[in-house]
Enzyme design. Structure first.
Site, PDB file in Angstrom:
ATOM      1  N   HIS A   1      43.156  86.174  25.516  1.00 33.80           N
ATOM      2  CA  HIS A   1      41.844  85.821  26.755  1.00 33.80           C
ATOM      3  C   HIS A   1      41.878  85.790  28.363  1.00 33.80           C
ATOM      4  O   HIS A   1      41.398  86.166  29.387  1.00 33.80           O
ATOM      5  CB  HIS A   1      40.592  84.511  26.482  1.00 33.80           C
ATOM      6  CG  HIS A   1      40.255  85.829  25.819  1.00 33.80           C
ATOM      7  ND1 HIS A   1      39.997  84.804  24.223  1.00 33.80           N
ATOM      8  CD2 HIS A   1      38.506  86.244  24.827  1.00 33.80           C
ATOM      9  CE1 HIS A   1      39.487  85.067  23.550  1.00 33.80           C
ATOM     10  NE2 HIS A   1      38.792  86.531  24.035  1.00 33.80           N
TER      11      HIS A   1
ATOM     12  N   ARG B   1      30.036  89.171  28.074  1.00 31.32           N
ATOM     13  CA  ARG B   1      31.399  87.237  27.432  1.00 31.32           C
ATOM     14  C   ARG B   1      30.302  86.532  27.651  1.00 31.32           C
ATOM     15  O   ARG B   1      31.174  85.658  28.983  1.00 31.32           O
ATOM     16  CB  ARG B   1      32.957  87.471  27.425  1.00 31.32           C
ATOM     17  CG  ARG B   1      33.661  88.439  26.884  1.00 31.32           C
ATOM     18  CD  ARG B   1      34.618  88.142  27.234  1.00 31.32           C
ATOM     19  NE  ARG B   1      35.559  89.274  26.470  1.00 31.32           N
ATOM     20  CZ  ARG B   1      36.107  90.362  26.966  1.00 31.32           C
ATOM     21  NH1 ARG B   1      36.023  91.115  27.202  1.00 31.32           N
ATOM     22  NH2 ARG B   1      37.590  90.707  25.181  1.00 31.32           N
TER      23      ARG B   1
ATOM     24  N   GLU C   1      35.200  92.280  13.912  1.00 33.17           N
ATOM     25  CA  GLU C   1      35.988  91.015  14.435  1.00 33.17           C
ATOM     26  C   GLU C   1      36.801  90.550  13.452  1.00 33.17           C
ATOM     27  O   GLU C   1      37.622  90.198  14.245  1.00 33.17           O
ATOM     28  CB  GLU C   1      36.062  91.172  15.483  1.00 33.17           C
ATOM     29  CG  GLU C   1      34.544  90.591  16.180  1.00 33.17           C
ATOM     30  CD  GLU C   1      34.658  89.607  17.530  1.00 33.17           C
ATOM     31  OE1 GLU C   1      35.776  89.941  17.861  1.00 33.17           O
ATOM     32  OE2 GLU C   1      33.728  89.118  17.113  1.00 33.17           O
TER      33      GLU C   1
ATOM     34  N   ASP D   1      40.059  91.000  17.985  1.00 37.95           N
ATOM     35  CA  ASP D   1      40.125  90.392  16.907  1.00 37.95           C
ATOM     36  C   ASP D   1      40.512  90.541  15.222  1.00 37.95           C
ATOM     37  O   ASP D   1      40.967  90.451  14.899  1.00 37.95           O
ATOM     38  CB  ASP D   1      38.701  89.288  16.493  1.00 37.95           C
ATOM     39  CG  ASP D   1      39.145  88.238  18.062  1.00 37.95           C
ATOM     40  OD1 ASP D   1      39.662  87.675  17.764  1.00 37.95           O
ATOM     41  OD2 ASP D   1      38.237  87.756  18.693  1.00 37.95           O
TER      42      ASP D   1
ATOM     43  N   ARG E   1      47.005  86.663  18.541  1.00 38.11           N
ATOM     44  CA  ARG E   1      46.860  87.601  19.350  1.00 38.11           C
ATOM     45  C   ARG E   1      47.388  87.243  21.191  1.00 38.11           C
ATOM     46  O   ARG E   1      47.536  87.891  22.401  1.00 38.11           O
ATOM     47  CB  ARG E   1      45.221  87.905  20.087  1.00 38.11           C
ATOM     48  CG  ARG E   1      44.256  87.239  20.603  1.00 38.11           C
ATOM     49  CD  ARG E   1      42.693  87.499  20.584  1.00 38.11           C
ATOM     50  NE  ARG E   1      42.255  87.201  21.810  1.00 38.11           N
ATOM     51  CZ  ARG E   1      40.446  88.156  21.209  1.00 38.11           C
ATOM     52  NH1 ARG E   1      40.733  88.089  20.551  1.00 38.11           N
ATOM     53  NH2 ARG E   1      40.279  88.431  22.514  1.00 38.11           N
TER      54      ARG E   1
HETATM   55  C1  PEP Z   1      37.111  91.551  20.941  1.00 39.05           C
HETATM   56  O1  PEP Z   1      37.946  90.378  19.788  1.00 39.05           O
HETATM   57  O2  PEP Z   1      37.258  92.425  20.563  1.00 39.05           O
HETATM   58  C2  PEP Z   1      36.419  90.817  21.917  1.00 39.05           C
HETATM   59  C3  PEP Z   1      35.852  92.184  22.170  1.00 39.05           C
HETATM   60  O3  PEP Z   1      36.095  89.815  21.945  1.00 39.05           O
HETATM   61  P1  PEP Z   1      36.903  89.131  22.472  1.00 39.05           P
HETATM   62  O4  PEP Z   1      38.263  89.392  23.282  1.00 39.05           O
HETATM   63  O5  PEP Z   1      36.252  87.890  23.536  1.00 39.05           O
HETATM   64  O6  PEP Z   1      37.477  88.031  22.080  1.00 39.05           O
HETATM   65 MG    MG Z   2      36.753  89.007  19.376  1.00 41.04          MG
END
Ligand code: PEP
Ligand code: MG
Length: 583
Positions: free
Chosen positions: A191, A298, A435, A459, A469
């Site tokens: 993030h 988000r 996801e 995810d 990640r």
């Molecule tokens: C994802 O997981 O691809 C997604 C868009 O959600 P986030 O990145 O907020 O986990």
């Molecule tokens: Mg996600």
């Protein structure tokens, strides 16, 4: 000059003075001082050295009393090192002869010696190297004082170099002063990386250890397109990057001209390119880049950096402000809270002490256990729903039962609002994110119970490949082009087609030009991404035909390794649009 390679996460080229935030959050400020202040600076240094010696002696006594003389001796050695006349002379020379600030002089000297010792690759010397870094910190603490957040109150331009930054620290960076950042830790879809794209700050993460090689004020180049960080560049390299910086600006400007044109393939198929946002004010970025709406809001960022939960009316206001900015027609997908894992928030009572937070009480799991939290948000979304084209989306659903539970709670909230005679859109579309691999595999069943899917590749990749990640050590495994990921996406699209529901991709993959042709060829007609990616993706879409994309997707699905898939897709993208940068 030293060149480091990491993971590019936000494009652009920046050149500027380093602001080093080390693992303990000490900020090593700018490099030079006014010549008239040299003797004051030397005095300041000597005072800090005296305090650091005193600290070491206090530690020596405390440790001796607690665990014995031989351990206390470590700190006695620290005190001796801090008082070492050679070392002090070296530091003072940087101040008196080069007008460096005391912090820089200390950091430069200590790190130079620490690095030389570490390079000997022998346990005894690496221990000495660690001691020097410890001493550096102790002196710096006395020079700069104890700061809460080292990034607070930044009022001069800088390139932030840090071990790691949290998503909320990143969200608070001011692009006016922060030209770019680079971190030792972190992965492509963390993030923190996503926030860099949002703020349009060039960034490289996952560089591995390099902070020992740099001091605050050193000149640094960050190339966020190629994942390169250059410390103390030579003149030729500097000039070359100034040219690259200009070229990147021109390319971005040329792409801006596409703003009002539709994302339409050569044969006239219209796609929707939507924006991902974290804060309501980012809706304007979507408008600036010609987005067709918001494909992912988000909302959990409303909770980050707060000391109290935002109440129903604050949340309602946030959603209304997005709707006001985007307009009543365009779609706005509000994702319910995806708190937990790396998105830590103030509610200690809701966050468990978990060994694997990404596999734990995160996202919709956390909401389903904390009904008040969940219902407050659902009420706010429903109350905003009559004022625009709003959709609700549940994140991280891993089973059909979870989705049903979410829907039941939503039905309860609708009933409450009915009773209270509060207006809402009774037909508000409901979607689920795909996801988690279990959800992808159960897509046929899930598709029967929702109006749309949004594939969260960030995810989905980490859970499919069991590769965190945010972890730079497994960054090579974490790969959107892995055949396992492509097959899951293909499966989800086929399942959705059977139930005739829309599918979007809202992970970082959708804003990565390498995968645009593939995603279109697999059948996607909606992509949601960081707004700054929209123009480039639109350019690719406007340069292909559906038949060509389909053929490329089919060919890509036949490869057995991520490397082959990615090489093939890069080649195809370069063939169609040579000026696009594909990493
Ligand atoms: C994802 O997981 O691809 C997604 C868009 O959600 P986030 O990145 O907020 O986990
Ligand atoms: Mg996600």
């Amino acid at each position: 000059m030293e060149i480091k390679r990491g993971i590019p996460v936000s494009p652009g080229v920046a050149i500027g003075p380093a602001l080093v935030v080390d693992t303990e959050g000490i900020r090593i400020p700018r490099r030079y001082i006014d010549k008239s202040k040299i003797s004051d600076e030397v005095e300041r240094l000597r005072y800090a050295l005296r305090l650091a010696v005193a600290d070491a002696k206090v530690n020596q006594q405390a440790i001796t009393e607690k665990v014995g003389k031989q351990y206390g001796a470590i700190f006695a050695a620290h005190a001796l090192l801090i008082e070492d006349p050679e070392l002090i002379r070296e530091i003072e020379q940087l101040i008196t002869q080069k007008a460096h600030g005391a912090e820089y002089a200390v950091s430069r000297t200590m790190r130079r010696h620490a690095k030389a010792l570490a390079a000997l690759n022998q346990p005894i010397f690496s221990q000495r190297s660690t001691d020097l870094i410890d001493i550096e910190k102790s002196i710096l603490r006395h020079l700069v004082g104890e700061h809460g957040d080292p990034l607070q109150g930044l009022d001069v331009p800088a390139i932030i170099l840090a071990h790691d930054l949290t998503p909320s620290q990143t969200a608070n960076l001011d692009p006016k002063y922060v030209y770019a950042f680079a971190t030792e830790a972190g992965g492509k879809a963390s993030h923190t990386a996503i926030m860099a794209g949002v703020l349009e700050i060039p960034a490289v993460v996952g560089l591995g250890r390099f902070l020992m090689d740099v001091s605050g004020g050193d000149e640094v180049i960050i190339d966020g397109n190629r994942g390169v960080v250059i410390l103390n560049p030579d003149e030729e390299t500097r000039e070359r990057h100034l040219v690259l910086q200009k070229q990147f600006g021109f390319f971005a400007k040329r792409l801006d001209e596409l703003r009002t044109l539709p994302a339409q393939t050569l044969d006239g198929t219209r796609l929707l390119l939507l924006g991902n946002i974290e804060f309501p004010q980012e809706s304007s970025h979507c408008n600036d880049r010609g987005a067709d709406g918001v494909g992912l809001y988000r909302t959990e960022f409303l909770y980050l950096n707060k000391t109290e939960d935002p109440n129903e009316s604050e949340q309602f206001e946030a959603y209304m402000s997005v709707l006001r900015s985007i307009g009543p027609q365009k779609e706005v997908v509000i994702r319910t809270l995806d708190l937990g894992a790396d998105k830590l928030f103030h509610r200690d009572d809701l966050q468990m002490d978990e060994k694997n937070p990404f596999l734990g009480m995160r996202s919709v799991r956390l909401c389903l256990r904390n009904m008040a939290l969940f219902k407050t948000q659902l009420r706010a979304i429903l109350r905003a729903s009559p004022f625009g084209n709003l959709c609700i989306m549940f994140p991280m659903v891993s089973t059909l039962m979870e989705l049903r539970q979410c829907r039941m709670i939503l039905a309860d909230v609708k009933e409450e609002l009915e009773e209270e005679k509060i207006d809402f859109n009774r037909k508000i579309p409901i979607g689920t994110m795909i996801e988690v691999p279990s959800a992808a595999l159960m897509a046929e069943e899930l598709a029967k119970e929702v109006d749309f899917f949004s594939i969260g590749t960030n995810d989905l990749i980490q859970y499919t490949l069991a590769a965190d990640r945010t972890n730079e050590h497994v960054a090579s495994l974490y790969n959107a082009g892995d055949p396992s990921v492509l097959r899951l996406i293909d499966h989800v699209l086929r399942a959705a087609a059977k139930s005739r529901i829309d599918v979007c991709v809202c992970g970082e993959m959708s804003g990565d030009p390498v995968y645009t042709i593939l995603l279109v060829g697999l059948g996607l007609r909606q992509l949601s991404m960081t707004p700054q990616c929209i123009p480039e993706i639109k350019k690719i879409i406007r340069s292909i035909s559906i038949d060509e994309a389909k053929q490329i997707a089919q060919d890509a699905l036949r490869f057995e390794t991520a490397r082959d898939v990615n090489n093939f897709l890069r080649e195809q993208t370069r063939r169609i649009l040579p000026e696009v940068v594909v990493n």
